[in-house]
Motif scaffolding. Structure first.
Motif, PDB file in Angstrom:
ATOM      1  N   ILE A  27      97.093 -43.355 -60.449  1.00  0.00           N
ATOM      2  CA  ILE A  27      97.224 -42.079 -61.165  1.00  0.00           C
ATOM      3  C   ILE A  27      96.460 -42.146 -62.488  1.00  0.00           C
ATOM      4  CG2 ILE A  27      98.850 -40.603 -62.432  1.00  0.00           C
ATOM      5  CD1 ILE A  27     100.942 -41.271 -60.245  1.00  0.00           C
ATOM      6  N   SER A  28      96.613 -43.274 -63.190  1.00  0.00           N
ATOM      7  CA  SER A  28      95.967 -43.453 -64.490  1.00  0.00           C
ATOM      8  C   SER A  28      94.442 -43.517 -64.350  1.00  0.00           C
ATOM      9  CB  SER A  28      96.495 -44.740 -65.115  1.00  0.00           C
ATOM     10  OG  SER A  28      95.828 -45.029 -66.301  1.00  0.00           O
ATOM     11  N   LEU A  29      93.986 -44.297 -63.382  1.00  0.00           N
ATOM     12  CA  LEU A  29      92.548 -44.495 -63.170  1.00  0.00           C
ATOM     13  C   LEU A  29      91.841 -43.193 -62.793  1.00  0.00           C
ATOM     14  CD1 LEU A  29      90.310 -46.767 -62.875  1.00  0.00           C
ATOM     15  CD2 LEU A  29      90.827 -46.723 -60.441  1.00  0.00           C
ATOM     16  N   LYS A  30      92.483 -42.415 -61.930  1.00  0.00           N
ATOM     17  CA  LYS A  30      91.851 -41.192 -61.415  1.00  0.00           C
ATOM     18  C   LYS A  30      92.271 -39.932 -62.179  1.00  0.00           C
ATOM     19  CE  LYS A  30      89.751 -43.114 -57.847  1.00  0.00           C
ATOM     20  NZ  LYS A  30      88.308 -43.080 -57.642  1.00  0.00           N
ATOM     21  N   VAL A  53     114.819 -31.819 -59.367  1.00  0.00           N
ATOM     22  CA  VAL A  53     113.389 -31.589 -59.622  1.00  0.00           C
ATOM     23  C   VAL A  53     112.841 -30.530 -58.670  1.00  0.00           C
ATOM     24  CG1 VAL A  53     111.099 -32.641 -59.632  1.00  0.00           C
ATOM     25  CG2 VAL A  53     113.066 -33.954 -60.413  1.00  0.00           C
ATOM     26  N   ASN A  54     112.237 -29.514 -59.239  1.00  0.00           N
ATOM     27  CA  ASN A  54     111.704 -28.440 -58.398  1.00  0.00           C
ATOM     28  C   ASN A  54     110.184 -28.585 -58.282  1.00  0.00           C
ATOM     29  OD1 ASN A  54     111.421 -26.095 -56.945  1.00  0.00           O
ATOM     30  ND2 ASN A  54     111.340 -24.808 -58.761  1.00  0.00           N
ATOM     31  N   SER A  55     109.755 -29.511 -57.436  1.00  0.00           N
ATOM     32  CA  SER A  55     108.313 -29.726 -57.268  1.00  0.00           C
ATOM     33  C   SER A  55     108.072 -30.403 -55.922  1.00  0.00           C
ATOM     34  CB  SER A  55     107.776 -30.614 -58.390  1.00  0.00           C
ATOM     35  OG  SER A  55     106.370 -30.699 -58.298  1.00  0.00           O
ATOM     36  N   VAL A  56     106.853 -30.286 -55.427  1.00  0.00           N
ATOM     37  CA  VAL A  56     106.505 -30.932 -54.155  1.00  0.00           C
ATOM     38  C   VAL A  56     106.577 -32.443 -54.340  1.00  0.00           C
ATOM     39  CG1 VAL A  56     104.704 -31.202 -52.401  1.00  0.00           C
ATOM     40  CG2 VAL A  56     104.948 -29.036 -53.603  1.00  0.00           C
ATOM     41  N   GLY A  57     107.161 -33.132 -53.356  1.00  0.00           N
ATOM     42  CA  GLY A  57     107.308 -34.583 -53.462  1.00  0.00           C
ATOM     43  C   GLY A  57     106.492 -35.354 -52.441  1.00  0.00           C
ATOM     44  N   LEU A  58     106.128 -36.572 -52.828  1.00  0.00           N
ATOM     45  CA  LEU A  58     105.521 -37.540 -51.903  1.00  0.00           C
ATOM     46  C   LEU A  58     106.465 -38.732 -51.884  1.00  0.00           C
ATOM     47  CD1 LEU A  58     103.289 -38.937 -50.197  1.00  0.00           C
ATOM     48  CD2 LEU A  58     102.103 -39.460 -52.337  1.00  0.00           C
ATOM     49  N   TYR A  59     106.952 -39.094 -50.686  1.00  0.00           N
ATOM     50  CA  TYR A  59     108.018 -40.085 -50.569  1.00  0.00           C
ATOM     51  C   TYR A  59     107.547 -41.303 -49.786  1.00  0.00           C
ATOM     52  CZ  TYR A  59     110.490 -35.811 -51.723  1.00  0.00           C
ATOM     53  OH  TYR A  59     110.881 -34.638 -52.340  1.00  0.00           O
ATOM     54  N   CYS A 126      97.173 -41.750 -49.376  1.00  0.00           N
ATOM     55  CA  CYS A 126      98.289 -40.800 -49.208  1.00  0.00           C
ATOM     56  C   CYS A 126      98.445 -39.921 -50.446  1.00  0.00           C
ATOM     57  CB  CYS A 126      99.597 -41.535 -48.932  1.00  0.00           C
ATOM     58  SG  CYS A 126      99.696 -42.221 -47.272  1.00  0.00           S
ATOM     59  N   ILE A 127      98.282 -40.510 -51.626  1.00  0.00           N
ATOM     60  CA  ILE A 127      98.400 -39.728 -52.866  1.00  0.00           C
ATOM     61  C   ILE A 127      97.292 -38.669 -52.916  1.00  0.00           C
ATOM     62  CG2 ILE A 127      98.319 -39.795 -55.401  1.00  0.00           C
ATOM     63  CD1 ILE A 127      99.467 -42.684 -55.202  1.00  0.00           C
ATOM     64  N   SER A 128      96.060 -39.082 -52.626  1.00  0.00           N
ATOM     65  CA  SER A 128      94.924 -38.145 -52.646  1.00  0.00           C
ATOM     66  C   SER A 128      95.133 -37.017 -51.649  1.00  0.00           C
ATOM     67  CB  SER A 128      93.615 -38.860 -52.289  1.00  0.00           C
ATOM     68  OG  SER A 128      93.285 -39.766 -53.280  1.00  0.00           O
ATOM     69  N   GLU A 129      95.557 -37.390 -50.456  1.00  0.00           N
ATOM     70  CA  GLU A 129      95.741 -36.411 -49.379  1.00  0.00           C
ATOM     71  C   GLU A 129      96.860 -35.431 -49.728  1.00  0.00           C
ATOM     72  OE1 GLU A 129      94.846 -34.444 -45.930  1.00  0.00           O
ATOM     73  OE2 GLU A 129      93.686 -36.014 -46.936  1.00  0.00           O
ATOM     74  N   ALA A 130      97.958 -35.950 -50.273  1.00  0.00           N
ATOM     75  CA  ALA A 130      99.084 -35.075 -50.641  1.00  0.00           C
ATOM     76  C   ALA A 130      98.656 -34.085 -51.728  1.00  0.00           C
ATOM     77  CB  ALA A 130     100.258 -35.918 -51.119  1.00  0.00           C
ATOM     78  N   LEU A 131      97.866 -34.549 -52.697  1.00  0.00           N
ATOM     79  CA  LEU A 131      97.375 -33.656 -53.749  1.00  0.00           C
ATOM     80  C   LEU A 131      96.479 -32.563 -53.171  1.00  0.00           C
ATOM     81  CD1 LEU A 131      96.664 -36.170 -56.637  1.00  0.00           C
ATOM     82  CD2 LEU A 131      98.087 -34.131 -56.835  1.00  0.00           C
ATOM     83  N   ARG A 133      96.439 -31.412 -50.002  1.00  0.00           N
ATOM     84  CA  ARG A 133      97.194 -30.507 -49.142  1.00  0.00           C
ATOM     85  C   ARG A 133      98.127 -29.589 -49.921  1.00  0.00           C
ATOM     86  NH1 ARG A 133      99.594 -33.656 -43.958  1.00  0.00           N
ATOM     87  NH2 ARG A 133      97.900 -35.133 -43.594  1.00  0.00           N
ATOM     88  N   SER A 134      98.630 -30.072 -51.054  1.00  0.00           N
ATOM     89  CA  SER A 134      99.577 -29.251 -51.813  1.00  0.00           C
ATOM     90  C   SER A 134      98.866 -28.407 -52.857  1.00  0.00           C
ATOM     91  CB  SER A 134     100.624 -30.128 -52.485  1.00  0.00           C
ATOM     92  OG  SER A 134      99.993 -31.088 -53.302  1.00  0.00           O
ATOM     93  N   ASP A 135      97.541 -28.572 -52.934  1.00  0.00           N
ATOM     94  CA  ASP A 135      96.727 -27.817 -53.895  1.00  0.00           C
ATOM     95  C   ASP A 135      97.229 -28.008 -55.322  1.00  0.00           C
ATOM     96  OD1 ASP A 135      94.543 -26.256 -54.506  1.00  0.00           O
ATOM     97  OD2 ASP A 135      95.710 -24.418 -54.551  1.00  0.00           O
ATOM     98  N   LEU A 136      97.573 -29.259 -55.647  1.00  0.00           N
ATOM     99  CA  LEU A 136      98.030 -29.553 -57.002  1.00  0.00           C
ATOM    100  C   LEU A 136      96.972 -30.309 -57.800  1.00  0.00           C
ATOM    101  CD1 LEU A 136     101.708 -30.606 -56.303  1.00  0.00           C
ATOM    102  CD2 LEU A 136     100.983 -28.642 -57.614  1.00  0.00           C
ATOM    103  N   THR A 137      95.755 -30.356 -57.258  1.00  0.00           N
ATOM    104  CA  THR A 137      94.692 -30.998 -58.034  1.00  0.00           C
ATOM    105  C   THR A 137      94.507 -30.181 -59.307  1.00  0.00           C
ATOM    106  OG1 THR A 137      93.277 -29.846 -56.488  1.00  0.00           O
ATOM    107  CG2 THR A 137      93.351 -32.215 -56.280  1.00  0.00           C
TER     108      THR A 137
END
Length: 203
Positions: A27-30, A53-59, A126-131, A133-137
């Motif tokens: 997360i820090s690097l990117k 927490v009201n936000s999309v999660g990655l588990y 997985c982190i990149s893909e979740a971001l 797909r959830s359009d949270l970039t």
């Protein structure tokens, strides 16, 4: 700004710390619009936190939690509260992969704990893909700084200026001042031309 919240549920303390380190470093690097919300060995803690927490999660869930719940049970429980969340199963038992499908947990990935480098790469993917797909970039630019064990994300729009104070830097925003170890040259290299070095002590 909505953020991807990441959760780890892994009963092995050493592995849990490894996963946390991989996630925080990535997360820090990117400079990603994500944060590690919770790292625990207790499934109930995950459920309690999701309710708050009201936000999309990655588990990232260990299949064998040595608890009153397996990772699959936890995955099913998560689905009740976070229907859009991304669930990743992590296990030492490759033969367990097919069971996740029969549980209808809709796992995004299935990671086998046999090679640290492969596990690291898969977690990052997985982190990149979740971001994606959830359009949270993140749409607006951010400057990330490390303060102890925390990473603080500042939007470019909220930063007024940086000031050097010996080995420390002060960053002034519209509502606060944060002091951290760095130097102006290093900071200038991380920023784009939105910021100008107007004096040897100010950016």
């Amino acid at each position: 700004l909505l953020m991807l919240k990441i959760y780890i549920c892994e009963d092995n303390k050493r592995q849990r710390e490894n996963f946390s380190e991989i996630i925080n470093n990535y997360i820090s690097l990117k400079c990603l619009n994500a944060e590690l919300e919770l790292s625990t060995g207790e499934p109930d803690e995950v459920i309690d936190r999701i309710k708050e927490v009201n936000s999309v999660g990655l588990y990232f869930l260990d299949l064998d939690l040595k608890s009153n719940m397996t990772g699959l049970d936890l995955g099913k429980a998560i689905r009740k509260f976070d229907k859009r969340g991304f669930i990743v199963m992590i296990t030492s038992h490759s033969e367990m992969a097919f069971i996740t499908f029969s549980y209808k947990v809709e796992a995004m990935d299935f990671i086998i704990k046999d090679n640290y480098q492969i596990v690291k790469n898969r977690i990052e993917d997985c982190i990149s893909e979740a971001l994606k797909r959830s359009d949270l970039t993140s749409k607006s630019k951010q400057f990330n700084l490390r303060l102890g064990k925390s990473i603080i994300m500042l939007e470019y729009d909220e930063i007024v200026y940086f000031e050097t104070m010996g080995r420390k830097i002060r960053v002034y925003t519209y509502d606060r001042m944060i002091e951290f170890y760095s130097n102006l040259k290093e900071i200038q290299e991380k920023l784009d031309d939105t910021f100008i070095r107007c004096h040897k002590s100010y950016l």
